[in-house]
Design a protein around this motif. Structure first.
Motif, short mmCIF file in Angstrom:
data_model
loop_
_atom_site.label_atom_id
_atom_site.label_comp_id
_atom_site.label_asym_id
_atom_site.label_seq_id
_atom_site.Cartn_x
_atom_site.Cartn_y
_atom_site.Cartn_z
N CYS A 56 -45.76 40.13 -11.77
CA CYS A 56 -46.87 39.83 -11.29
C CYS A 56 -48.11 41.31 -11.83
O CYS A 56 -49.70 41.58 -12.39
CB CYS A 56 -47.63 39.31 -10.05
N GLU A 88 -43.70 38.68 -4.95
CA GLU A 88 -43.43 37.75 -4.09
C GLU A 88 -42.08 36.62 -4.52
O GLU A 88 -42.14 35.99 -3.46
CB GLU A 88 -44.96 37.18 -4.48
N THR A 89 -42.07 35.96 -5.71
CA THR A 89 -41.21 35.04 -6.20
C THR A 89 -40.03 35.55 -5.88
O THR A 89 -39.04 34.48 -6.27
CB THR A 89 -41.36 34.72 -7.12
N CYS A 124 -49.73 41.69 -6.96
CA CYS A 124 -49.38 40.59 -6.41
C CYS A 124 -49.06 40.74 -4.74
O CYS A 124 -49.24 41.93 -4.40
CB CYS A 124 -47.18 40.83 -6.35
N ASP A 125 -48.97 39.78 -4.44
CA ASP A 125 -49.56 39.23 -2.84
C ASP A 125 -50.05 40.37 -1.95
O ASP A 125 -51.03 41.84 -1.09
CB ASP A 125 -48.98 38.43 -2.79
N HIS A 196 -51.21 38.61 -12.29
CA HIS A 196 -51.45 37.75 -10.92
C HIS A 196 -51.39 36.19 -10.59
O HIS A 196 -51.72 35.38 -11.70
CB HIS A 196 -51.69 38.70 -9.52
N CYS A 197 -51.48 35.63 -9.52
CA CYS A 197 -51.23 33.97 -9.21
C CYS A 197 -52.57 34.08 -9.80
O CYS A 197 -54.23 35.48 -9.53
CB CYS A 197 -51.27 33.66 -8.20
N ALA A 203 -52.85 36.86 -3.78
CA ALA A 203 -53.32 37.95 -4.97
C ALA A 203 -54.66 38.11 -5.41
O ALA A 203 -55.52 39.25 -5.26
CB ALA A 203 -52.66 37.77 -5.75
#
Ligand code: FES
Length: 570
Positions: A56, A88-89, A124-125, A196-197, A203
């Motif tokens: 991200c 995060e992933t 990212c988060d 990012h998401c 995020a």
């Protein structure tokens, strides 16, 4: 006589005409830096969470170049530095465990170096709260630039959202409604650009928090990562941070109680992630701003959800940007009297000055206060004998009928137990049951288990069940989160057994384990705390992490130390 020019912090390093000054400048010059860069102009640190292991944030080197361009234009001296990144992933056991470690990295990197102001590159988060927490403990002029969301996911004829559709597709495969080949095919279609998401996950929520707190420039939340306007935003941030140093506009002047109140209400209006509760409490803790769970309940209660975005709704971040982005939401809140209009923001204007004229181009995406997307936007705080220090639920993500529910507990002792048994055809569970997952809190997992979500049992999915009351996991639906104290810290959650009855009343704000106090005492006498890590950061974390209601910071990191370091290194 002309007033003496104010010396910036970096002058203590670069402004010396002795051996220390020689040392500080000479080695820097090996990068081909001209001498006049050391003439006392503002030195801007660009704190970069770029990493190929954090997809991200993988485009952040280009973003940093844009910030540098802006810093040079405004007469500053940009210096980019890396800090630990949190993808995060990929990271195990959870990125949340490392959020506080990164905040330490950021804080010490800023304080130890000749930096006058800092731009935080976040995406990212956990990268957003980690960097803001660290910077807050130093309290220099600070601007955050989010990396922006990915383009909307698109699989064949439909829009698909990060995360949201992973869980949905997984449930469809389990229910026999999707082939494994299609499942694999959708993978590349979900994440098809840098960023990012693009759902309203952590995020996007935290990027919106940055903007509503006034810590980022207007537009920060929603401009897609690959849109040229994201580069412009980064360049403008570079220009602005130099001015902020000259104005001595420190973080603590922006992140006031009023700013946090604005952010909490914004979170309600965007249907933001419950993780923001923890992160904002932790950031406030670094600044000595008194913020707690009850503020979330009180301030969020009157805010409807205005944004129709996955996972609560239908659209994605790209649509949000085209519809007007966060300024359009903030204008709605301001006109309804739900903003502290005078809160100062990083661009030197008040929040209201930034958004008073903000247009909305699509009411299907951004609803008005008069016709909200969902009547309940905020986060409800629950208390009771199962959560003496509180728990939260997000009504906008829940099934309304389950917001008042009582059922028989089906307990999973930890995530491994859950994974081993949840799809067992013989599991004694039905749609009325309450699924309980223990030991996934800050100490138990360790770190909050974001991906340790509690999907429904396959056999119930096959029967067409779409939601159940779940306790202490993360997933879309009727999920009670952030129970304090957690099971691994000896909270009452540790004492729940399969067959107990649990009652939730979201409206009243209660979560009750219907077991007598005497019986719970008997169980407590037999309870043993699960073993934790024996060494390293994991041990430090487990020994010192605060519970969710306190923001999960490490107990010795709350507060700040400013940016002073009087002693030279040689
Ligand atoms: Fe990085 Fe969602 S995985 S923002």
């Amino acid at each position: 006589m002309a007033a003496k020019k104010k010396a910036f912090r970096s002058t203590e390093w670069f402004g010396k005409a002795d051996k220390d000054g020689f040392t500080h400048r000479s080695w820097m010059k090996n990068q081909g830096l001209p001498h006049d860069l050391f003439d006392g102009r503002p030195v801007i640190g660009i704190c970069n969470t770029w990493s190929e292991l954090t997809p991200c944030n993988a485009h952040f080197r280009q973003l940093a170049e844009r910030v540098k361009r802006g810093v040079y234009e405004a007469g500053g001296f940009p210096l980019e530095f890396p800090v630990m990144s949190l993808g995060e992933t990929l990271m195990r056991p959870t990125t949340m465990m490392f959020r506080n470690l990164v905040s330490m990295d950021v804080e010490e990197s800023i304080r130890a170096n000749p930096i006058d102001g800092v731009v935080l590159l976040v995406g990212c988060d956990k990268t957003t709260p980690a960097l803001v927490m660290g910077a807050a403990s130093c309290d220099l002029p600070t601007l955050a630039v989010s990396g922006g969301p990915m383009l909307n996911g698109r699989w064949r004829d439909r829009q698909i959202g990060s995360g949201t559709h992973v869980w949905k597709f997984d449930a469809m495969v389990k229910a026999g409604e999707m082939t494994l080949a299609d499942f694999m095919d959708a993978e590349a279609c979900m994440s098809r650009s840098p960023g990012h998401c693009m759902t309203m996950g952590t995020a996007s929520t935290m990027a919106s928090m940055v903007e509503s707190l006034g810590l980022g420039l207007p537009g920060n939340a929603a401009i897609p990562a690959v849109d040229s306007r994201r580069s412009v935003l980064a360049q403008m941030a570079g220009r602005r941070i130099v001015e902020m140093v000259r104005e001595d506009l420190r973080l603590s002047k922006i992140l006031t109680r009023a700013a946090f109140e604005n952010a909490i209400r914004t979170n309600g209006a965007i249907g933001g992630s419950t993780n923001a509760v923890i992160h904002l409490i932790a950031i406030a803790g670094r600044l000595g701003v008194d913020l707690g769970l009850d503020d979330w309940d009180r301030l969020g209660r009157e805010v409807p959800c205005l944004l129709n975005l996955m996972p609560s709704g239908d659209y994605l971040m790209e649509d949000f940007f085209y519809a007007g982005g966060l300024p359009a939401i903030l204008r709605e809140l301001g006109e309804a009297g739900l903003l502290n209009r005078a809160a100062l923001t990083a661009n030197g204007k008040t929040l209201w000055e930034n958004v008073a004229e903000a247009p909305c181009y699509d009411r299907a995406v951004i609803h008005s206060m008069a016709a909200p997307f969902k009547p309940q936007g905020g986060i409800r705080v629950l208390r009771g004998n199962l959560a003496p220090d509180g728990a939260v639920i997000k009504p906008s993500a829940a099934t309304p009928a389950l917001l008042q529910h009582s059922g028989r507990a089906v307990v999973f002792e930890d995530i491994d137990d859950y994974k081993a048994r949840v799809d067992d055809p013989d599991l004694d569970i039905d749609a009325e049951s309450v699924m309980v997952l223990k030991n996934c809190g800050p100490k138990g997992y360790p770190g909050f288990a974001e991906v340790g979500n509690m999907a429904l049992p396959a056999k119930l999915l096959k029967q067409g069940v779409t939601d159940m009351l779940r306790i202490s996991g993360t997933a879309y639906g009727t999920v009670v989160l952030h129970i304090s104290p957690e099971a691994a810290a000896g909270g009452p959650l540790a004492l729940v057994r399969t067959g107990d009855r649990i009652a939730l009343d979201s409206e009243k704000g209660t979560l009750t384990l219907e077991v007598s106090a005497e019986e719970l005492e008997r169980r407590r006498a037999a309870w043993q705390a699960p073993a934790g890590a024996a060494r390293g950061y994991a041990k430090l974390y487990r020994d010192h992490v605060l519970q969710a209601d306190k923001g999960c910071d490490l107990d010795f990191l709350t507060g700040g130390s400013g940016a002073e370091v009087p002693r030279e290194s040689h």
